[in-house]
Design an enzyme around this catalytic site. Structure first.
Site, PDB file in Angstrom:
ATOM      1  N   ASP A  12      69.650  40.214  -5.185  1.00 34.29           N
ATOM      2  CA  ASP A  12      68.921  40.637  -3.571  1.00 34.29           C
ATOM      3  C   ASP A  12      69.201  41.892  -3.041  1.00 34.29           C
ATOM      4  OD1 ASP A  12      68.725  39.228  -0.932  1.00 34.29           O
ATOM      5  OD2 ASP A  12      70.520  40.219  -0.509  1.00 34.29           O
ATOM      6  N   SER A  13      68.352  42.164  -2.132  1.00 35.46           N
ATOM      7  CA  SER A  13      68.965  43.703  -1.300  1.00 35.46           C
ATOM      8  C   SER A  13      70.179  43.917  -1.115  1.00 35.46           C
ATOM      9  CB  SER A  13      68.303  43.905   0.301  1.00 35.46           C
ATOM     10  OG  SER A  13      68.460  42.883   0.423  1.00 35.46           O
ATOM     11  N   CYS A  75      66.002  37.593  -2.313  1.00 38.11           N
ATOM     12  CA  CYS A  75      65.187  38.733  -1.629  1.00 38.11           C
ATOM     13  C   CYS A  75      63.917  38.363  -1.111  1.00 38.11           C
ATOM     14  CB  CYS A  75      65.606  39.838  -1.727  1.00 38.11           C
ATOM     15  SG  CYS A  75      65.152  41.318  -0.571  1.00 38.11           S
ATOM     16  N   GLU A 153      74.664  40.289   9.895  1.00 32.47           N
ATOM     17  CA  GLU A 153      75.759  41.471   9.092  1.00 32.47           C
ATOM     18  C   GLU A 153      76.864  41.340  10.446  1.00 32.47           C
ATOM     19  OE1 GLU A 153      73.642  44.352   6.571  1.00 32.47           O
ATOM     20  OE2 GLU A 153      72.484  42.691   4.987  1.00 32.47           O
ATOM     21  N   CYS A 185      63.725  34.776   5.729  1.00 27.10           N
ATOM     22  CA  CYS A 185      64.421  35.662   4.756  1.00 27.10           C
ATOM     23  C   CYS A 185      65.815  35.455   4.706  1.00 27.10           C
ATOM     24  CB  CYS A 185      64.503  37.276   6.041  1.00 27.10           C
ATOM     25  SG  CYS A 185      65.961  38.124   6.470  1.00 27.10           S
ATOM     26  N   HIS A 187      68.419  36.198   5.689  1.00 29.54           N
ATOM     27  CA  HIS A 187      69.635  36.595   6.523  1.00 29.54           C
ATOM     28  C   HIS A 187      69.959  34.600   7.626  1.00 29.54           C
ATOM     29  CE1 HIS A 187      70.270  39.942   5.113  1.00 29.54           C
ATOM     30  NE2 HIS A 187      71.271  40.281   5.981  1.00 29.54           N
TER      31      HIS A 187
HETATM   32  N1  DGL Z   1      67.530  40.157   2.257  1.00 30.28           N
HETATM   33  C1  DGL Z   1      66.304  40.786   2.913  1.00 30.28           C
HETATM   34  C2  DGL Z   1      65.246  39.886   2.993  1.00 30.28           C
HETATM   35  O1  DGL Z   1      65.255  38.360   2.550  1.00 30.28           O
HETATM   36  C3  DGL Z   1      66.801  40.472   4.092  1.00 30.28           C
HETATM   37  C4  DGL Z   1      67.787  42.183   4.348  1.00 30.28           C
HETATM   38  C5  DGL Z   1      67.385  43.739   3.960  1.00 30.28           C
HETATM   39  O2  DGL Z   1      66.362  43.989   4.690  1.00 30.28           O
HETATM   40  O3  DGL Z   1      67.640  44.378   3.285  1.00 30.28           O
HETATM   41  O4  DGL Z   1      63.936  40.104   2.824  1.00 30.28           O
END
Ligand code: DGL
Length: 276
Positions: A12-13, A75, A153, A185, A187
């Site tokens: 993930d990012s 992600c 976050e 997404c 989050h």
């Molecule tokens: N993990 C990213 C997504 O699901 C969200 C957070 C980010 O922008 O890095 O798109």
């Protein structure tokens, strides 16, 4: 170590993919997981697709080199940017978050109007439009909700400020009369309460975290790579940022689930398709 005993790599990012890991652990409790969050370069959402693609392949290469039996692109922004390349690049099963969520939404909608909320990068990539090509009768309404990531976050999942932002972002979704909304997404499962509150109970929320875990289960079952018996499973957390920050934010988001994290440096690698 036989293939089946290798861990599943989850990329993930940053922190949000922990929602996907949580679903994976729920559905595949006997598996070892190694999670890598590129927190030093997060968020990916505002970045260009080319940049997200490069970063994501570096992260996935790192997990692949450590030895994994499967890779999960947790992600949405990364899945949108690398999906096709990743399938060609690695010799292990790959799952991601976009296609399983789209399939679930196609099955769930009754009125043929589906919404997807995601980062700007995911919306720009038009990955969900591509995924819905299998269902041309469905009208898709995509909407970027960039500030949602900040709220999550910061540990904020309610209150007037978030409510105002959610009402604004979700207005086009309401106007489109969707009956099914994809949380596109990592989050957003943590904002499911607020999103459901704004849209009401008539809209089915599809969590891309849950559908990704289901897809991982199916792929690994077909490949004969799942442990079916109870065993002591391990979870390893890697971050490109500060390990203590990762643990702190990870714990705030998902409780005691996140244990010790280790900082790693990613290889810039080469951006070719010759890893098979
Ligand atoms: N993990 C990213 C997504 O699901 C969200 C957070 C980010 O922008 O890095 O798109």
């Amino acid at each position: 170590m036989t293939n089946i005993d290798l861990p599943i790599g989850v990329f993930d990012s940053g922190f949000g993919g922990l929602t996907v890991l949580r679903s994976l652990v729920e559905q595949l409790p006997n598996e070892d997981f190694i999670y890598l969050g590129d927190t030093a370069r997060a968020p990916y959402g505002p970045r260009s697709i080319a940049e997200v693609r490069r970063f994501a392949l570096e992260g996935l290469d790192h997990l692949h080199q450590r030895g994994v039996k499967a890779l999960v692109i947790a992600c949405n922004s990364a899945s949108s940017a690398v999906l096709r390349d990743a399938r060609e690049r690695y010799d292990v099963p790959i799952t991601e978050v976009v296609l399983p969520a789209a399939s679930r939404a196609v099955a769930a909608t009754r009125n043929g109007r589906v919404g997807v909320i995601a980062t700007q990068s995911t919306v720009n990539s038009r990955s969900y439009e591509d995924a819905f090509a299998i269902a041309p009768d469905i009208t898709l309404t995509p909407q970027a909700c960039p500030r949602f990531v900040e709220f999550v976050e910061a540990g904020i999942t309610g209150g007037d400020e978030l409510l105002g932002v959610a009402e604004e972002y979700l207005e086009p979704i309401k106007k489109a009369h969707v009956d099914t909304l994809i949380l596109g997404c990592t989050h957003y499962p943590l904002l499911q309460g607020m999103i459901g509150y704004v849209l009401g109970t008539g809209v089915t929320l599809v969590s891309s975290a849950e559908t990704c875990a289901q897809s991982t289960y199916s792929q690994l079952t077909q490949a004969g790579l799942l442990h079916h018996e109870p065993r002591e499973a391990t979870r390893t957390f890697l971050t490109t940022g500060d390990a203590r920050d990762f643990q702190g934010i990870g714990r705030r988001l998902l409780g005691g689930f996140v244990t010790d994290a280790t900082t790693v440096v990613l290889d810039p690698g080469n951006d070719t398709l010759n890893r098979r």
